[in-house]
Scaffold this active site. Structure first.
Site, PDB file in Angstrom:
ATOM      1  N   ASP A   1      63.207  19.590  42.280  1.00 27.02           N
ATOM      2  CA  ASP A   1      62.743  18.808  41.141  1.00 27.02           C
ATOM      3  C   ASP A   1      61.421  18.138  41.531  1.00 27.02           C
ATOM      4  O   ASP A   1      61.010  18.150  42.689  1.00 27.02           O
ATOM      5  CB  ASP A   1      63.810  17.791  40.695  1.00 27.02           C
ATOM      6  CG  ASP A   1      63.629  17.428  39.216  1.00 27.02           C
ATOM      7  OD1 ASP A   1      62.501  17.588  38.690  1.00 27.02           O
ATOM      8  OD2 ASP A   1      64.589  16.979  38.574  1.00 27.02           O
TER       9      ASP A   1
HETATM   10  C1  NOJ Z   1      61.793  15.978  36.436  1.00 31.74           C
HETATM   11  C2  NOJ Z   1      63.025  16.392  35.679  1.00 31.74           C
HETATM   12  O1  NOJ Z   1      64.170  15.918  36.348  1.00 31.74           O
HETATM   13  C3  NOJ Z   1      63.168  17.877  35.464  1.00 31.74           C
HETATM   14  O2  NOJ Z   1      64.212  18.085  34.557  1.00 31.74           O
HETATM   15  C4  NOJ Z   1      61.884  18.475  34.973  1.00 31.74           C
HETATM   16  O3  NOJ Z   1      62.041  19.849  34.745  1.00 31.74           O
HETATM   17  C5  NOJ Z   1      60.812  18.213  36.012  1.00 31.74           C
HETATM   18  N1  NOJ Z   1      60.627  16.779  36.161  1.00 31.74           N
HETATM   19  C6  NOJ Z   1      59.497  18.849  35.659  1.00 31.74           C
HETATM   20  O4  NOJ Z   1      58.886  18.174  34.613  1.00 31.74           O
END
Ligand code: NOJ
Length: 756
Positions: free
Chosen positions: A286
């Protein structure tokens, strides 16, 4: 020697006639260590001019188009085919090996055409609809050059204080698994992994692996503790389902699970994901999560974090730069085995080859105008929005069939446009939205009421005194209240599930003066609506419904569309009850049927509205549950069928739900497990027999090692309009083949009306 032979010899990875695995291996063999590490680095928003040197050096292999860490809460300018083409041209033409990029973006519930938030789509209980929404999202996003989405979210969310509940499919494992698979098929262009090279397909990403839906106290990013049996039976199951369906990528989650951050969790990312679930595609971290291993107290610096994450099995570092900054040195120093890097790079290259990017990295710039927000896409969005509407209480005011004389629409969501989108809407435009008030006017204004045209008045609730004045005059008031989208989504948890401050008071004042008050609550999460239990003539819940939200809501209120939405999560009476879900385990001390309703001194412990609940506009009865046999042996199938009858005067779409309960097992199993759903359309007076096929797999569970167990014992089957209701029958599972062909009445079939 032909040109094809030359290509095949010099750059075998460019030869589409060779198998993908051979092409990827050939390319890997041609790469320097620095180039390999580049493939594992994902950057945000690269620019072909500013980043020309990095593109030529192959310093990054994929990129995310996002406006920052909390992208889901901030709209940005997005991307366009021409910009993506410029980037690809730089990557392909100026780098030594000409490896194209993958452009990724969070396409969560639509692109330019915004569908209801996933929780709203889940309220449809309709996998086909979810598949269609994802297919359209992919069609539109790929027209802007985006070939990888970070969706679907498969976290089973039992605590609605957690803002991200909006992004998933609710509290139930079966529903998350089935709708998750449908979304993957939609994004990737078909079943069994789809055809990723098709121009309208994109790679999906199953996230957030795993257990994120259980963050402590609903606080985003907080710790999680899950034992192995719960992990296998609840949280890993939707991931298993989408991996079996060929999802292309997986994202590891932010949180710690039993004190180890998932980003560094060898057992989760290698043993469970690779060995048990058989996933072979790339795992992306993530956002910034590799670097965050420092904050978790696991690494002293980014280099240490890179070692932990790569060893655990994170292939791509989303934006930290820990891999690109340190891995080559760490390999040189003998700290990291280059074979680990190679393994990760191969997965990335394989995905690029499967996406057909080596054949055609570019996007036709004329496609966006042709496919964005077409009437067909709007039509689907309208149908999806209507499906996200759940009627919770109705004294008969709905549907608003006979044209009312004067409708007053009030509340913060009356004239809202972009707020109807909900969280994670990066490409929707507020000006595309028809508000609820505008849709009410469109539907009712001017329609004749005893020769007098219907009048529609509107206010946004800023001046409650004005609202009350109008409400007094109107014969129907539609009060549109609820949560702003910034109250749900990432980093947007709440401690109270009540409506935002002031709204209940406003509604109470309206109820005192209105003849007929319809309360419409728009939200990104299940709310605790105890104070609305008796307020007004009808209570309607709508999960943020998207670009056609105004029309979708009014279609249901007017009866132009059926009231078909069902709750994908239980609604508690009050916040203190959460987590509260239908599939909880029994206690050792069951409550006495004549005793108090729960264990709290100050409240009940059942839901105000249970999982699966939602009213249609005609009553439906469930009778005559019949099993084709009352004993189920290995390899056999029993058919359970029920008669559903529309005893009202309007057509309905009924969501018939099959639940199972195992009474004797080697683990304590939930009191209610959803194992099947059928949606049927019933004309007034029509009856239908609705059947489900049940084998031992359907009734199985997994042990602490993740092995499927099909155990003998008595089960209760329940076919119902919602959890805890319906008709029941007993089925005995046995370990050697039973006499097949036995037909029997379900033992003790009975109807349990909900007691509220
Ligand atoms: C953080 C989020 O937890 C995730 O769901 C998302 O895809 C990523 N950022 C990228 O934006």
């Amino acid at each position: 020697m032909t040109a094809h032979d030359v290509t095949s010899r010099v750059r075998p990875w460019s030869d589409p006639d060779l198998p993908v695995a051979r092409r990827a291996a050939a390319l890997l063999a041609a790469m320097t260590l620095q180039e390999k590490v580049g493939q594992l680095h994902q950057v945000a928003n690269p620019d072909p001019e500013r980043d020309a040197a990095a593109l030529a050096a192959g310093t990054f292999g994929t990129c995310i188009v996002a406006s920052g860490q909390h992208a889901g809460n901030v709209r940005d300018t997005g991307t366009q085919a021409t910009a993506v083409n410029d980037l690809q041209r730089a990557a392909v033409q100026t780098s030594r090996l000409g490896i194209p990029l993958i452009i990724a973006r969070d396409v969560i519930h639509g692109h330019r055409t915004v569908f209801p938030v996933p929780l709203g789509q889940a309220a449809s209980f309709d996998a086909e609809l979810v598949r269609d929404c994802a297919r359209v999202a992919a069609r539109e996003a790929t027209a802007d050059g985006v070939r990888w989405t970070f969706a679907p979210m498969l976290d089973v969310a039992q605590d609605p204080r957690w803002g991200r509940v909006a992004e998933g499919w609710g509290e139930d494992v079966w529903l998350a698994s089935h709708l998750g698979v449908a979304a993957v098929e939609g994004f990737q262009g078909g079943p069994d992994g789809g055809d990723l090279a098709a121009p309208e397909a994109m790679a999906a990403c199953a996230k957030h692996y795993v257990g994120y839906g259980l963050v402590q106290g609903g606080r985003d990013y907080a710790e999680v503790d899950i034992g192995p049996i719960t992990l296998h039976n609840r949280h890993l199951r939707p991931f298993r389902a989408v991996i079996d369906a060929g999802v292309a990528t997986v994202m590891s989650a932010f949180h710690t699970l039993d004190a180890v951050p998932v980003t560094a969790h060898v057992a989760l990312l290698r043993e469970h994901l690779r060995d048990d679930l058989g996933f072979t595609g790339p795992v992306v971290s993530d956002w910034g999560a590799v670097g965050e291993l420092r904050h978790h107290g696991m690494a002293a610096d980014d280099g240490g974090a890179a070692v932990l994450a790569l060893r655990a099995g994170v292939d791509i570092d989303m934006v930290t730069g820990a891999y690109s900054g340190h891995l080559a040195r760490l390999v040189g120093d003998g700290v990291v085995d280059e074979a680990l890097v190679d393994e990760a790079v191969l997965r990335v290259l394989t995905l690029k080859l499967r996406l057909g990017l080596f054949e055609d990295p570019y996007t036709d710039p004329s496609r966006a105008a042709a496919v964005h927000l077409t009437p067909e896409h709007r039509g689907l969005a309208r149908r999806a929005a209507a499906s996200a509407v759940v009627v919770l209480r109705n004294d008969g005011v709905l549907p608003l069939e006979a044209p009312p004389r004067h409708v007053h629409v009030t509340g913060p969501f009356a004239t809202a446009t972009g707020e109807l989108f909900g969280t994670w809407t990066l490409d929707g435009r507020a000006e595309d939205v028809v508000s609820i008030a505008a849709a009410v006017s469109e539907r009712f204004e001017g329609t004749a009421h005893q020769d007098r045209p219907t009048r529609v008045t509107v206010d946004d609730g800023r001046f409650p005194d004005e609202s009350h004045l109008r409400a007094r005059e109107a014969d129907v008031v539609i009060a549109c209240v609820g949560e702003h989208p910034l109250r749900s989504g990432e980093a947007n948890s709440v401690a109270s599930l009540d409506l935002p401050p002031g709204q209940v008071e406003h509604l109470e004042a309206l109820a005192r003066v209105s003849r007929r008050l319809v309360v419409v609550v728009l939200t990104g999460r299940p709310l605790a609506l105890e104070r609305l239990a008796h307020l007004g003539s009808a209570l309607v819940l709508v999960f943020h419904p998207g670009v056609e939200g105004g029309h979708g809501v009014v279609d249901v209120l007017s009866g132009d569309a059926p009231a078909s939405g069902r709750l994908p999560s239980s609604l508690p009476w009050t916040t203190g009850q959460v987590p509260l879900h239908h599939d909880h385990l029994p206690t050792g001390r069951p409550l006495h049927p004549d005793g108090p309703e729960g264990r709290y001194r100050d409240h009940r412990d059942t839901a105000q509205y249970p999982f699966g609940f939602g009213l249609g506009y005609s009553p439906v009865t469930y009778t005559d549950l019949v099993l084709s046999a009352t004993v189920l042996g290995p390899g056999e199938v029993v058919r359970a069928s029920v008669r559903v009858t529309n005893v009202g005067t309007r057509p309905v779409v009924e969501t018939v739900q099959l639940y199972a309960r195992a009474h004797v097992s080697t683990i304590s199993r939930p009191v209610s497990e959803l194992v099947g759903v059928r949606r049927v359309v019933l004309a007034p007076g029509e009856q239908q027999e609705v059947g489900f096929e049940i084998d031992q797999h359907v009734l199985s569970h997994r042990d602490a090692l993740g092995r499927e167990r099909r155990e003998p014992g008595p089960f209760t089957l329940r076919i119902a309009p919602y959890a805890g209701a319906g008709v029941t029958a007993r089925l005995d599972v046995v370990s050697s083949p039973a006499r097949t062909g036995t037909t029997g009445e379900g033992g003790g079939a009975r109807l349990d009306p909900i007691d509220r």
